[in-house]
Each structure stands twice: as structure tokens, then as C-alpha cells.
Design a protein around this motif. Structure first.
Motif, PDB file in Angstrom:
ATOM      1  N   ASP A 145      11.667  -0.072  10.491  1.00  0.00           N
ATOM      2  CA  ASP A 145      12.433  -1.190   9.937  1.00  0.00           C
ATOM      3  C   ASP A 145      13.789  -0.697   9.427  1.00  0.00           C
ATOM      4  OD1 ASP A 145      10.458  -3.073  10.427  1.00  0.00           O
ATOM      5  OD2 ASP A 145       9.536  -2.813   8.456  1.00  0.00           O
ATOM      6  N   GLU A 146      14.648  -1.654   9.100  1.00  0.00           N
ATOM      7  CA  GLU A 146      15.942  -1.357   8.496  1.00  0.00           C
ATOM      8  C   GLU A 146      16.040  -2.072   7.149  1.00  0.00           C
ATOM      9  OE1 GLU A 146      18.901  -0.583  12.299  1.00  0.00           O
ATOM     10  OE2 GLU A 146      18.907  -2.569  11.356  1.00  0.00           O
ATOM     11  N   GLU A 173      14.157   5.825   3.175  1.00  0.00           N
ATOM     12  CA  GLU A 173      13.797   6.887   4.116  1.00  0.00           C
ATOM     13  C   GLU A 173      12.335   7.290   3.966  1.00  0.00           C
ATOM     14  OE1 GLU A 173      17.511   9.663   5.176  1.00  0.00           O
ATOM     15  OE2 GLU A 173      16.869   9.855   3.089  1.00  0.00           O
ATOM     16  N   ALA A 233      11.771   3.949   7.160  1.00  0.00           N
ATOM     17  CA  ALA A 233      12.756   2.939   7.538  1.00  0.00           C
ATOM     18  C   ALA A 233      14.148   3.567   7.547  1.00  0.00           C
ATOM     19  CB  ALA A 233      12.701   1.761   6.577  1.00  0.00           C
ATOM     20  N   LYS A 234      15.116   2.826   8.064  1.00  0.00           N
ATOM     21  CA  LYS A 234      16.485   3.345   8.160  1.00  0.00           C
ATOM     22  C   LYS A 234      17.397   2.557   7.231  1.00  0.00           C
ATOM     23  CE  LYS A 234      18.338   5.071  11.824  1.00  0.00           C
ATOM     24  NZ  LYS A 234      18.938   5.339  13.172  1.00  0.00           N
ATOM     25  N   VAL A 274      20.728   0.839   6.162  1.00  0.00           N
ATOM     26  CA  VAL A 274      21.904   0.278   6.830  1.00  0.00           C
ATOM     27  C   VAL A 274      22.971   0.144   5.752  1.00  0.00           C
ATOM     28  CG1 VAL A 274      22.844  -1.656   8.133  1.00  0.00           C
ATOM     29  CG2 VAL A 274      20.461  -0.957   8.476  1.00  0.00           C
ATOM     30  N   ARG A 299      15.918  -5.733  13.277  1.00  0.00           N
ATOM     31  CA  ARG A 299      15.053  -4.786  12.575  1.00  0.00           C
ATOM     32  C   ARG A 299      15.184  -4.853  11.052  1.00  0.00           C
ATOM     33  NH1 ARG A 299      15.002   0.916  16.015  1.00  0.00           N
ATOM     34  NH2 ARG A 299      14.054   0.055  17.914  1.00  0.00           N
ATOM     35  N   VAL A 300      16.178  -5.587  10.553  1.00  0.00           N
ATOM     36  CA  VAL A 300      16.363  -5.666   9.107  1.00  0.00           C
ATOM     37  C   VAL A 300      15.184  -6.409   8.477  1.00  0.00           C
ATOM     38  CG1 VAL A 300      17.770  -6.595   7.239  1.00  0.00           C
ATOM     39  CG2 VAL A 300      18.877  -5.510   9.209  1.00  0.00           C
ATOM     40  N   CYS A 355      21.081   7.008   8.977  1.00  0.00           N
ATOM     41  CA  CYS A 355      21.407   5.638   8.614  1.00  0.00           C
ATOM     42  C   CYS A 355      22.262   4.984   9.693  1.00  0.00           C
ATOM     43  CB  CYS A 355      22.146   5.602   7.272  1.00  0.00           C
ATOM     44  SG  CYS A 355      23.691   6.542   7.272  1.00  0.00           S
ATOM     45  N   ARG A 356      22.363   3.658   9.604  1.00  0.00           N
ATOM     46  CA  ARG A 356      23.268   2.900  10.469  1.00  0.00           C
ATOM     47  C   ARG A 356      24.452   2.439   9.629  1.00  0.00           C
ATOM     48  NH1 ARG A 356      23.600  -2.565  12.384  1.00  0.00           N
ATOM     49  NH2 ARG A 356      21.652  -3.208  11.352  1.00  0.00           N
TER      50      ARG A 356
END
Length: 355
Positions: free
Chosen positions: A75-76, A92, A96-97, A99, A122-123, A314-315
Motif C-alpha cells: 500500500d501507499e 515503512e 507500505a511506501k 508518498v 495504491r493509496v 518512497c514515491r
């Protein structure tokens, strides 16, 4: 004469009496604690939350909130690039990542346009923090999250007692978090709380934490010292707000390289854990901090920006220019310095304003 900075945490007869009562009643040694239950009721009323779950720290409160939001591997989670780094790490931890979005030009919270631009399939959640006495655009963020099916986690760890358009900070998110760490305006050395008015989220939290005993507890002794502080919080915040406004006005009148970033917007009743001061450059900021330290003033650097974090971690869908600038220019004055006598404000500003 040096400026007298009140010690922290405060020691009052009310706190001492509450601890004594907890010990003498033996409530300190019980799983089912009347002291903790009384604190929960007080927090529910103060923060207008249906459910309150006490826990061992504000960071744990963020992690539990992310889990209750359904955040899992892949997930984000949207978070400001200028925020408490523990929030980034909690994301993390769950696989999850993060953003990263930029900071609002109006406050220290996530920029609403940046959050909207960061949307993806994905958020799962958004973390929005109230920082340095400023309220983030929490009502608009809630609307945006509802439109997208995201869970809004309102981080009020640094803003207990703040009110936004007559509603308490901590009452806007699907979930909210509080911290009772040793330096916080509500302090029990360690501790935190998760707030929600959502029945399903509350049930998820209970399912995670009750195993069957509480997996991340706050002790009855810790709870005992918090209740008296909560009853005095509005009064303490009023004093901090008054001194912050005076520092803001005094520095404005001086030829100072510092700008006091006190919260002055209509409809906001600030609550300061730290008061932000912006310098013209990183070099001036560092000199201000060094000079203040020589005078034993509780001041330090603000958060560093997470903007330089690796793309693997991260994005980064939007430019993060404001986050980078703030990280280089901000220093923060601890809330203890906002409890000084008004007669000391001029001298404090002389020290801060002439590094």
C-alpha cells in the motif's frame, strides 16, 4: 539576570495527590484500572471522541492507526516531506511506501493540492500533522480523503488543546493520535492515545490490542499524572499563546533576521509544543541556535526534510521545494519558554534576534 525557564515536567500538588491516590488505592497494580478509565472519559470529553485507546507512545499510536486503517504490504500512505520522521518509518515498518507531498504555504501540514496530485490506486491513508502551533487544512483533507476512500490519520501529538473553528484538533480525522512523551505539554514520561468515532475502526483496534491483555498499555500511574494536566491544559495553552504573540510582535519591531511564525489565522486557537522561527539562511539559523544555547534557552532545529530519501523508499510525485526550504531555515523554541514571565519576553527576543 538570566531568563527563568520553568522546569518540565511541572510538579504540582494536584499531580502529587493523584499519584498518591493511585498508590494508596492499589489501582496502580490492577489490569482493570479506575484511574485509566477516568482518564479515558476525560479525553473523550475534551477531544470529542467516541472511542479512546491508551497506548505506550505517540509513535505506537501512529503504527496502530495505520494498521487499523488497513495499511499493509504494497500500500501507499501520503505524508508530508516535512514531518516527524517516525511517521515515515511507521509506514515503512508495515511494508507500505510513503508518498511524499510538499508543505502548505499557509501552515506546516500537507499541501492539499500536493495530496490531490499524489493520488493513486495504491493509496490507503493520509497522515496529516498539526505542527508548531499551526493547524493543517484538516477539514479539506478530510473531504479529500472521503472522496477518494482514504483513511485520514490526524496527528495531534504536538497540538493537544488546539481548536479549529471551535472543534478540537483530533476530532477531524477518521483516526487521531496523541503523545504523552516526556517533553510534551501533556506528559507522563511515555505514552499516547488513539482517538476515533468510527465503530468499525474501534473494533479493529480492540481486536489488535486485546490479546486478551492490552498489548501496548499505558500504566495506571502514568494515567494518574495526566488527568490533572488535562484539566489545566486550556489555561496553560492560553499562556503559551499569549507569550507567542508577544514574541511575534517584538521580533517584528526589531531589525531581526528571524521571523516568528506564530499562528494568527482567524478560527484557530493554537497549541504550541514548539514555536517556529524562520531565519533568512541556514547559517543564520545555526548561529541563532548556538547563541540561544549559550543562554540556556530551549531551542533547536526543526525537522529535517525527507525529500532526499531514496526513490526506492518512497514515491515523490510533486516538487518538495517548501519542505526543503523549511528544513534549512526553521528553528523551534520549546513550549517551556512560552511559560516565562511576560517581563522576560523583551530579553528573550534580544537574545534570539541578535545572534
Amino acid at each position: 539576570m538570566p531568563i527563568t525557564i520553568p522546569p518540565w515536567p511541572r510538579q504540582t500538588p494536584e499531580i502529587a495527590r493523584a499519584v498518591t491516590d493511585c498508590i494508596e488505592s492499589a489501582d496502580w497494580g490492577r489490569y482493570e484500572s479506575e484511574t485509566k478509565n477516568a482518564l479515558i472519559v476525560a479525553i473523550q470529553s475534551f477531544f470529542e471522541a467516541t472511542y479512546v485507546r491508551l497506548c505506550c507512545s505517540g509513535t505506537a499510536a501512529i503504527e496502530i492507526s495505520l494498521r487499523a486503517a488497513g495499511v499493509t504490504n504494497g500500500d501507499e500512505v501520503i505524508v508530508s516531506a516535512f514531518d516527524y520522521p517516525g511517521n515515515f518509518r511507521c509506514i515503512e515498518l508495515l511494508g507500505a511506501k510513503p508518498v511524499l507531498v510538499d508543505v502548505s504555504s499557509e501552515n506546516f501540514g500537507p499541501d492539499i493540492d500536493s495530496v490531490a496530485a499524489a493520488a493513486s490506486g495504491r493509496v490507503r491513508a493520509v497522515i496529516a500533522s498539526h505542527l508548531y502551533g499551526h493547524a493543517c487544512d484538516i477539514a479539506s483533507l478530510r473531504d479529500l480523503c472521503d472522496e477518494n476512500g482514504w483513511v485520514l490519520i490526524e496527528d495531534a501529538c504536538q497540538a493537544p488543546g488546539m481548536r479549529v473553528n471551535e472543534k478540537p484538533a483530533g476530532s477531524f480525522g477518521h483516526l487521531a493520535t496523541l503523545s504523552f512523551g516526556g517533553s510534551k505539554p501533556l506528559s507522563s514520561g511515555n505514552g499516547g492515545a488513539i482517538l476515533t468515532s468510527d465503530d468499525r475502526i474501534a473494533a479493529r483496534i480492540a481486536g489488535m490490542l486485546d490479546r486478551p491483555s492490552d498489548a501496548f498499555p499505558l500504566s495506571a500511574l502514568q494515567a494518574s499524572v495526566l488527568a490533572p494536566q488535562l484539566s489545566e491544559l486550556r489555561k496553560q495553552n492560553e499562556q503559551r499563546n499569549r507569550i507567542a504573540r508577544q514574541i511575534h510582535q517584538q521580533l517584528n519591531q526589531m531589525d531581526s533576521p528571524l521571523v516568528c511564525l506564530a499562528e494568527t489565522r482567524d478560527g484557530i486557537e493554537p497549541a504550541y509544543y514548539k514555536l517556529a522561527l524562520r531565519a533568512d539562511s541556514q547559517a543564520i539559523r545555526n548561529q541563532v541556535v548556538a547563541t540561544a544555547a549559550e543562554h540556556h534557552l530551549p531551542i533547536g532545529h526543526g525537522f529535517r526534510s525527507m525529500a532526499r530519501s531514496s526513490e526506492r523508499r518512497c514515491r515523490k510525485p510533486v516538487p518538495l521545494d517548501r519542505a526543503e526550504a523549511l528544513a534549512n531555515q526553521i528553528c523551534v523554541l520549546d513550549h517551556r519558554a512560552l511559560l516565562i514571565d511576560e517581563s522576560d519576553v523583551f530579553e528573550l527576543c534580544q537574545i534570539l534576534g541578535t545572534p
